[in-house]
Write a protein that holds these residues in place. Structure first.
Motif, short mmCIF file in Angstrom:
data_model
loop_
_atom_site.label_atom_id
_atom_site.label_comp_id
_atom_site.label_asym_id
_atom_site.label_seq_id
_atom_site.Cartn_x
_atom_site.Cartn_y
_atom_site.Cartn_z
N MET A 67 -9.32 1.52 -0.44
CA MET A 67 -9.83 2.76 -1.28
C MET A 67 -9.20 3.08 -2.42
N LEU A 68 -8.02 3.00 -2.60
CA LEU A 68 -7.46 2.80 -3.99
C LEU A 68 -8.19 1.37 -5.27
N ASP A 69 -8.53 0.16 -4.20
CA ASP A 69 -9.07 -0.46 -4.92
C ASP A 69 -11.31 -0.62 -5.68
N ARG A 70 -11.37 0.54 -5.03
CA ARG A 70 -13.28 1.24 -4.63
C ARG A 70 -12.61 1.84 -5.37
N ALA A 71 -11.07 2.71 -6.19
CA ALA A 71 -12.04 4.29 -6.73
C ALA A 71 -11.06 3.65 -8.47
N LEU A 72 -10.69 2.61 -8.45
CA LEU A 72 -10.45 1.39 -9.38
C LEU A 72 -11.77 1.10 -9.84
N THR A 73 -12.48 0.74 -9.61
CA THR A 73 -13.92 0.13 -9.12
C THR A 73 -15.20 0.77 -10.20
N LEU A 74 -14.49 1.94 -9.33
CA LEU A 74 -16.32 3.18 -9.68
C LEU A 74 -15.00 3.77 -10.56
N ARG A 75 -13.56 3.69 -11.27
CA ARG A 75 -13.31 4.40 -12.77
C ARG A 75 -12.82 4.26 -13.13
N PRO A 76 -12.65 2.74 -13.58
CA PRO A 76 -11.15 1.65 -13.92
C PRO A 76 -9.74 2.67 -14.62
N ASP A 77 -10.46 3.66 -15.48
CA ASP A 77 -9.24 4.17 -15.96
C ASP A 77 -8.46 5.61 -15.27
N ASN A 78 -9.17 5.87 -13.97
CA ASN A 78 -8.02 7.07 -13.50
C ASN A 78 -6.62 6.33 -13.32
N ALA A 79 -5.91 6.85 -13.89
CA ALA A 79 -5.19 6.86 -14.03
C ALA A 79 -4.21 7.38 -11.74
N ASN A 80 -4.71 8.25 -11.51
CA ASN A 80 -4.27 8.51 -10.01
C ASN A 80 -4.65 7.36 -9.23
N ALA A 81 -5.62 6.26 -9.72
CA ALA A 81 -5.65 5.45 -8.58
C ALA A 81 -4.96 4.13 -8.62
N VAL A 82 -4.22 4.49 -10.30
CA VAL A 82 -3.37 2.73 -10.62
C VAL A 82 -2.16 3.19 -10.06
N HIS A 83 -1.85 4.78 -9.91
CA HIS A 83 -0.31 5.12 -9.09
C HIS A 83 -0.66 5.18 -7.97
N GLY A 84 -1.62 5.31 -6.94
CA GLY A 84 -1.88 4.88 -5.69
C GLY A 84 -1.37 3.28 -5.09
N ARG A 85 -2.18 2.53 -6.57
CA ARG A 85 -1.90 1.57 -6.03
C ARG A 85 -1.01 0.48 -6.33
N ALA A 86 -0.63 0.63 -7.30
CA ALA A 86 1.38 0.61 -7.80
C ALA A 86 2.58 1.02 -6.10
N HIS A 87 1.40 1.71 -5.94
CA HIS A 87 2.79 2.74 -4.40
C HIS A 87 2.43 1.28 -3.63
N GLY A 88 0.74 1.57 -3.60
CA GLY A 88 0.73 -0.22 -2.32
C GLY A 88 0.81 -1.20 -2.51
N TYR A 89 1.26 -1.79 -3.95
CA TYR A 89 2.14 -2.91 -4.02
C TYR A 89 3.54 -3.04 -3.77
N TYR A 90 4.16 -1.85 -4.10
CA TYR A 90 5.75 -1.51 -3.24
C TYR A 90 6.01 -1.85 -2.13
N GLU A 91 4.87 -0.80 -1.66
CA GLU A 91 5.28 -0.57 0.34
C GLU A 91 5.01 -1.81 1.01
N GLN A 92 4.66 -3.11 -0.35
CA GLN A 92 3.68 -4.03 1.16
C GLN A 92 4.65 -5.16 0.37
N GLY A 93 5.62 -5.00 -1.22
CA GLY A 93 6.36 -5.55 -1.12
C GLY A 93 5.97 -6.79 -2.47
N ALA A 94 4.98 -6.09 -2.50
CA ALA A 94 4.56 -7.00 -4.05
C ALA A 94 5.13 -6.55 -5.29
N ALA A 95 6.35 -7.67 -5.27
CA ALA A 95 6.75 -6.88 -6.67
C ALA A 95 6.55 -7.22 -7.11
N GLN A 96 6.25 -9.01 -7.49
CA GLN A 96 5.84 -9.41 -8.97
C GLN A 96 4.37 -9.26 -8.81
#
Length: 450
Positions: free
Chosen positions: A183-212
């Motif tokens: 959903m976050l990836d779709r949101a960013l596709t629809l509006r790439p400047d959406n900082a709220n979606a970028v923020h959520g996506r950062a948390h997605g990387y964190y929760e899945q252990g993908a620090a790099q």
């Protein structure tokens, strides 16, 4: 009668005012600067535009001008008194939020969402980790958010970038990253400047252990974001945290100095104190050598803007700042203030906030066994503070570090293992090894705060 971008009828005398209002709301939802000027223009065209005044209140709050925000919210509520029910209730909710009637506002949002699921502005106050649910003192606030968004999802479909970002992040925080990240990836596709979606996506990387991968994602997106925008420093905090957790302390420090510390941050003081105190504490317990002025800079902001305790989540970070400069008297005053607020029923998180302040005080004074005991006791209630999983993980870091310093390596590993096997997999044995090494270096140096 005009309609807003969500298809809701809206009362104003100007077509252009509606267009400006829609643009302003979109900027607010995307966490981009510039909404205030748009609303000012709309109100110049129609000074009696009730929901325009409500939007102005939100824009002002985003700049930290809470007194003016309350005034505009009250004006919007008064102007909406004789408007159709949807607008009247919308304005009432905004007024409740900005006048601090949080629980009444939350009940009103849930009722309103049932009747008007596409009235996104009132709904937005209930989502996010600092929203009405997040700071409501609920241990299951993440699940409550998801339930609310589940109930209205039918009204938004699959192509609303704001709803997808809000729903996706709520799912990530509730442990459902596999559902939320697309959903976050779709949101960013629809509006790439959406900082709220970028923020959520950062948390997605964190929760899945993908620090790099998370660090690279933010590094690629952040240069195009205005440094004055409300989320710039916090996204940099995520980037620095990923670097620190990978073991690249030098890179983390460079990011902190450039984009996060009080002297350069352009976001709200509350955000700055939370991010700076937690980053410096995490860096310290990882064995980084910090300069005294780094903590002192945070302390000056605390003294200027947070003279007394208030929001529970913030209170715990004030304790970190005081511990960072070895000010035990200030921590004691903070603990007394928190106890008074608890007695008055003004700490919705309950006693966990007092426990954490006490644990931080014990940790800062070198009473590691006492600190570990308090942190471990507090863990089941951590979510009541609000904030994100990643933000609250500082208390898990503290529990691990206190256990190591107390010589209880088995307890430290059990706490760390429970996290890395369930979520945040990058905080694994390698991360734990660095904490143990940092603990050894700090303990031998006998500094006041690891």
């Amino acid at each position: 009668m005009y309609q807003d971008r969500f298809g809701q009828r809206i009362t104003t005398q100007s077509t252009r005012a509606v267009e400006l209002y829609d643009d302003a709301v979109e900027k607010m939802f995307a966490l981009q600067p510039g909404s205030g000027a748009l609303i000012d223009e709309a109100l110049d065209l129609d000074p009696a535009f009730a929901l325009g005044h409500c939007a102005k209140a939100r824009a002002l709050a985003g700049r930290g001008d809470n007194a003016q925000a309350r005034a505009y919210a009250a004006r919007g509520r008064d102007l909406a008194a004789n408007l159709p029910e949807r607008e009247r209730r919308h304005a009432q909710i905004v007024s409740l939020v900005f006048h601090g009637d949080s629980m009444v506002a939350l009940d009103a949002v849930r009722e309103h969402a049932s009747a008007y699921p596409r009235d996104a502005v009132p709904l937005s106050f209930a989502v996010g980790v600092y929203g009405l649910f997040g700071f409501g003192g609920f241990n299951d606030f993440r699940e409550r958010q998801v339930a609310l968004l589940d109930a209205v999802a039918h009204a938004y479909g699959e192509d609303d970038w704001w709803f997808l970002a809000s729903y996706g992040w709520a799912l990530v925080e509730a442990g459902r990253s596999d559902e939320g990240i697309p959903m976050l990836d779709r949101a960013l596709t629809l509006r790439p400047d959406n900082a709220n979606a970028v923020h959520g996506r950062a948390h997605g990387y964190y929760e899945q252990g993908a620090a790099q991968e998370g660090e690279a994602f933010i590094e690629a997106w952040l240069p195009g974001y205005d440094r004055s925008a409300i989320l710039y420093a916090h996204l940099a905090w995520h980037q620095a945290l990923f670097a620190l957790q990978r073991g690249d302390a030098d890179r983390a420090q460079v990011i902190y100095q450039d984009s996060i510390r009080p002297a350069v941050s352009q976001t709200l003081p509350m955000f700055t104190v939370i991010d700076c105190a937690s980053f410096l504490l995490r860096a310290s317990i990882a064995g980084c050598e910090l300069e005294a002025q780094q903590w002192e800079e945070v302390l000056r902001l605390v003294q200027e803007r947070f003279s007394k305790p208030g929001i529970p989540f913030v209170n715990t970070h004030l304790a970190m700042a005081y511990a960072g400069v070895d000010d035990h008297d200030a921590i004691e005053r903070l603990e007394q203030g928190v106890a008074t607020l608890l007695d008055e029923g003004k700490q919705p998180s309950g006693s966990v906030v007092a426990d954490l302040c006490s644990g931080i005080a014990a940790f800062g004074s070198g009473r590691y066994r006492d600190a570990a005991k308090v942190f471990l006791r507090a863990m089941p209630e951590l979510a009541r503070l609000g904030g994100s999983n990643a933000q609250r993980d500082v208390f898990i870091d503290l529990a691990v570090s206190a256990s190591v310093r107390a010589g209880d390596f088995e307890a430290a590993r059990e706490v760390a293992k429970e996290r890395w096997t369930r979520r945040a997999g990058h905080l694994d044995d390698a991360w734990l090894g660095r904490q143990c090494g940092g603990a050894t270096r700090v303990t031998s140096a006998q500094t006041s705060l690891p």
